[in-house]
Design a protein around this motif. Structure first.
Motif, PDB file in Angstrom:
ATOM      1  N   ASP A 194      27.585  28.069  29.284  1.00 19.40           N
ATOM      2  CA  ASP A 194      26.349  28.096  30.061  1.00 19.40           C
ATOM      3  C   ASP A 194      26.145  29.482  30.668  1.00 19.40           C
ATOM      4  OD1 ASP A 194      24.684  27.764  32.594  1.00 19.40           O
ATOM      5  OD2 ASP A 194      24.460  25.800  31.651  1.00 19.40           O
ATOM      6  N   VAL A 195      24.936  30.024  30.577  1.00 24.21           N
ATOM      7  CA  VAL A 195      24.685  31.386  31.070  1.00 24.21           C
ATOM      8  C   VAL A 195      24.896  31.506  32.579  1.00 24.21           C
ATOM      9  CG1 VAL A 195      23.170  32.080  29.183  1.00 24.21           C
ATOM     10  CG2 VAL A 195      22.182  31.030  31.226  1.00 24.21           C
ATOM     11  N   ILE A 196      24.633  30.447  33.317  1.00 21.45           N
ATOM     12  CA  ILE A 196      24.851  30.476  34.765  1.00 21.45           C
ATOM     13  C   ILE A 196      26.347  30.526  35.050  1.00 21.45           C
ATOM     14  CG2 ILE A 196      24.577  29.146  36.906  1.00 21.45           C
ATOM     15  CD1 ILE A 196      21.828  28.228  35.695  1.00 21.45           C
ATOM     16  N   HIS A 197      27.105  29.715  34.360  1.00 20.31           N
ATOM     17  CA  HIS A 197      28.565  29.733  34.504  1.00 20.31           C
ATOM     18  C   HIS A 197      29.117  31.105  34.120  1.00 20.31           C
ATOM     19  CE1 HIS A 197      32.521  27.791  34.715  1.00 20.31           C
ATOM     20  NE2 HIS A 197      32.846  28.612  33.735  1.00 20.31           N
ATOM     21  N   GLN A 198      28.618  31.669  33.047  1.00 19.57           N
ATOM     22  CA  GLN A 198      29.078  32.986  32.603  1.00 19.57           C
ATOM     23  C   GLN A 198      28.755  34.068  33.628  1.00 19.57           C
ATOM     24  OE1 GLN A 198      27.280  33.458  28.734  1.00 19.57           O
ATOM     25  NE2 GLN A 198      28.745  32.081  27.755  1.00 19.57           N
ATOM     26  N   PHE A 199      27.578  33.979  34.259  1.00 18.49           N
ATOM     27  CA  PHE A 199      27.227  34.966  35.277  1.00 18.49           C
ATOM     28  C   PHE A 199      28.162  34.844  36.476  1.00 18.49           C
ATOM     29  CE2 PHE A 199      25.192  36.919  38.820  1.00 18.49           C
ATOM     30  CZ  PHE A 199      24.631  38.062  38.290  1.00 18.49           C
ATOM     31  N   ALA A 200      28.449  33.614  36.873  1.00 17.67           N
ATOM     32  CA  ALA A 200      29.366  33.397  38.002  1.00 17.67           C
ATOM     33  C   ALA A 200      30.753  33.964  37.676  1.00 17.67           C
ATOM     34  CB  ALA A 200      29.449  31.903  38.331  1.00 17.67           C
ATOM     35  N   ALA A 201      31.204  33.757  36.459  1.00 20.10           N
ATOM     36  CA  ALA A 201      32.508  34.294  36.043  1.00 20.10           C
ATOM     37  C   ALA A 201      32.488  35.817  36.035  1.00 20.10           C
ATOM     38  CB  ALA A 201      32.878  33.750  34.658  1.00 20.10           C
ATOM     39  N   ARG A 202      31.379  36.399  35.614  1.00 11.89           N
ATOM     40  CA  ARG A 202      31.269  37.859  35.627  1.00 11.89           C
ATOM     41  C   ARG A 202      31.347  38.398  37.052  1.00 11.89           C
ATOM     42  NH1 ARG A 202      25.812  40.638  35.006  1.00 11.89           N
ATOM     43  NH2 ARG A 202      26.272  41.531  37.009  1.00 11.89           N
ATOM     44  N   HIS A 203      30.693  37.708  37.970  1.00  9.83           N
ATOM     45  CA  HIS A 203      30.757  38.119  39.380  1.00  9.83           C
ATOM     46  C   HIS A 203      32.210  38.126  39.859  1.00  9.83           C
ATOM     47  CE1 HIS A 203      30.142  38.363  43.673  1.00  9.83           C
ATOM     48  NE2 HIS A 203      30.887  37.281  43.784  1.00  9.83           N
ATOM     49  N   LYS A 204      32.944  37.098  39.526  1.00  8.62           N
ATOM     50  CA  LYS A 204      34.344  37.019  39.962  1.00  8.62           C
ATOM     51  C   LYS A 204      35.179  38.132  39.327  1.00  8.62           C
ATOM     52  CE  LYS A 204      33.770  33.640  42.738  1.00  8.62           C
ATOM     53  NZ  LYS A 204      33.886  33.883  44.179  1.00  8.62           N
ATOM     54  N   ARG A 205      34.902  38.467  38.075  1.00  7.75           N
ATOM     55  CA  ARG A 205      35.605  39.589  37.438  1.00  7.75           C
ATOM     56  C   ARG A 205      35.253  40.912  38.129  1.00  7.75           C
ATOM     57  NH1 ARG A 205      34.126  36.642  32.900  1.00  7.75           N
ATOM     58  NH2 ARG A 205      32.404  38.065  32.448  1.00  7.75           N
ATOM     59  N   ASP A 206      33.991  41.069  38.505  1.00  6.80           N
ATOM     60  CA  ASP A 206      33.573  42.287  39.214  1.00  6.80           C
ATOM     61  C   ASP A 206      34.240  42.391  40.577  1.00  6.80           C
ATOM     62  OD1 ASP A 206      31.972  42.914  37.047  1.00  6.80           O
ATOM     63  OD2 ASP A 206      30.076  42.483  38.074  1.00  6.80           O
ATOM     64  N   MET A 207      34.396  41.257  41.250  1.00 10.52           N
ATOM     65  CA  MET A 207      35.097  41.244  42.536  1.00 10.52           C
ATOM     66  C   MET A 207      36.548  41.691  42.339  1.00 10.52           C
ATOM     67  SD  MET A 207      33.422  40.225  45.297  1.00 10.52           S
ATOM     68  CE  MET A 207      34.736  39.575  46.293  1.00 10.52           C
ATOM     69  N   GLU A 208      37.192  41.138  41.337  1.00 10.75           N
ATOM     70  CA  GLU A 208      38.582  41.506  41.055  1.00 10.75           C
ATOM     71  C   GLU A 208      38.687  42.988  40.694  1.00 10.75           C
ATOM     72  OE1 GLU A 208      41.911  40.373  37.770  1.00 10.75           O
ATOM     73  OE2 GLU A 208      40.818  38.690  38.673  1.00 10.75           O
ATOM     74  N   GLN A 209      37.725  43.492  39.956  1.00  7.16           N
ATOM     75  CA  GLN A 209      37.719  44.904  39.587  1.00  7.16           C
ATOM     76  C   GLN A 209      37.562  45.789  40.836  1.00  7.16           C
ATOM     77  OE1 GLN A 209      38.484  46.265  36.717  1.00  7.16           O
ATOM     78  NE2 GLN A 209      38.230  48.317  37.564  1.00  7.16           N
ATOM     79  N   LEU A 210      36.727  45.387  41.769  1.00  5.57           N
ATOM     80  CA  LEU A 210      36.574  46.126  43.021  1.00  5.57           C
ATOM     81  C   LEU A 210      37.903  46.194  43.772  1.00  5.57           C
ATOM     82  CD1 LEU A 210      34.751  47.499  45.201  1.00  5.57           C
ATOM     83  CD2 LEU A 210      34.432  45.200  46.147  1.00  5.57           C
ATOM     84  N   ILE A 211      38.595  45.087  43.801  1.00  5.34           N
ATOM     85  CA  ILE A 211      39.915  45.055  44.444  1.00  5.34           C
ATOM     86  C   ILE A 211      40.866  45.995  43.709  1.00  5.34           C
ATOM     87  CG2 ILE A 211      41.934  43.608  44.943  1.00  5.34           C
ATOM     88  CD1 ILE A 211      39.872  41.229  45.141  1.00  5.34           C
ATOM     89  N   ARG A 212      40.925  45.860  42.390  1.00  3.77           N
ATOM     90  CA  ARG A 212      41.833  46.668  41.565  1.00  3.77           C
ATOM     91  C   ARG A 212      41.592  48.164  41.788  1.00  3.77           C
ATOM     92  NH1 ARG A 212      41.103  44.046  37.312  1.00  3.77           N
ATOM     93  NH2 ARG A 212      43.019  42.849  37.436  1.00  3.77           N
ATOM     94  N   GLU A 213      40.336  48.556  41.856  1.00  4.75           N
ATOM     95  CA  GLU A 213      39.991  49.967  42.039  1.00  4.75           C
ATOM     96  C   GLU A 213      40.429  50.510  43.399  1.00  4.75           C
ATOM     97  OE1 GLU A 213      35.790  49.951  41.391  1.00  4.75           O
ATOM     98  OE2 GLU A 213      35.993  49.781  39.214  1.00  4.75           O
ATOM     99  N   ASN A 214      40.699  49.628  44.328  1.00  4.22           N
ATOM    100  CA  ASN A 214      41.040  50.057  45.677  1.00  4.22           C
ATOM    101  C   ASN A 214      42.486  49.793  46.048  1.00  4.22           C
ATOM    102  OD1 ASN A 214      38.515  51.147  47.087  1.00  4.22           O
ATOM    103  ND2 ASN A 214      37.799  49.397  45.898  1.00  4.22           N
TER     104      ASN A 214
END
Length: 182
Positions: free
Chosen positions: A114-134
């Motif tokens: 589902d595209v909504i589920h996929q967008f939510a998962a992308r948000h969580k990956r972006d959050m994790e990436q923000l953490i990783r970068e810092n």
């Protein structure tokens, strides 16, 4: 952005937060917004497209807020990642806290395709990436994953238990994880 389009997004955001995605119908959004059905469909071909616009706006707002907090903490000599938990604490204490839009959306649109589920998962990956970068010491990425899990756990704990101090507890645990991984 067109004022009516933005008004629809803002109205839908509020209703989705308070009542959920499936429980909030297009007619309710139209009644609350005072916008005609023709106008809504001029901007959004479907309810799902409106949900994605709401999630995109929330994603951008949240990422901007977190990046600003992280940058400010770094410039003040504080641990950047802990600033994320301070942002959560402010959010949990606000009248606008109804849980995580992305966790809620992924629960209501649970199909992995589902595209909504996929967008939510992308948000969580972006959050994790923000953490990783810092993080200064996370060669395999496991600390970033643990901190992302801690953030989501704090959000769910605050939402389901009504405990607005969940971010403070999670921040304390995050600090321990950071110290242990130095």
């Amino acid at each position: 952005m067109q004022p009516r389009r933005q008004h629809l997004i803002d109205t839908a955001y509020r209703l989705f937060n308070e009542h959920g995605y499936h429980a909030t119908g297009i007619d309710w959004i139209l009644a609350e917004s005072g916008v005609s059905k023709a106008t809504l469909y001029k901007y959004f071909r479907s309810k799902e497209e409106l949900i994605l616009a709401v999630l995109e706006q929330r994603h951008q707002q949240l990422m901007d807020t977190l990046e600003q907090a992280v940058d400010e903490a770094r410039s003040e000599g504080r641990e950047p990642v802990l600033a994320i938990f301070d942002v959560l604490d402010n959010w949990f204490s606000s009248d606008g806290f109804f849980g995580c839009n992305f966790i809620n959306a992924s629960a209501e649109y649970s199909g992995a395709g589902d595209v909504i589920h996929q967008f939510a998962a992308r948000h969580k990956r972006d959050m994790e990436q923000l953490i990783r970068e810092n993080l200064t010491n996370d060669p395999d990425g496991s600390l970033a994953e643990e901190l992302a899990l801690l953030i989501d756990g704090a959000v769910v704990y605050a939402q389901t238990r009504g405990d607005r101090s969940a971010a403070k507890m999670a921040r304390k645990m995050a600090k321990q994880l950071l110290v242990a991984n130095q």
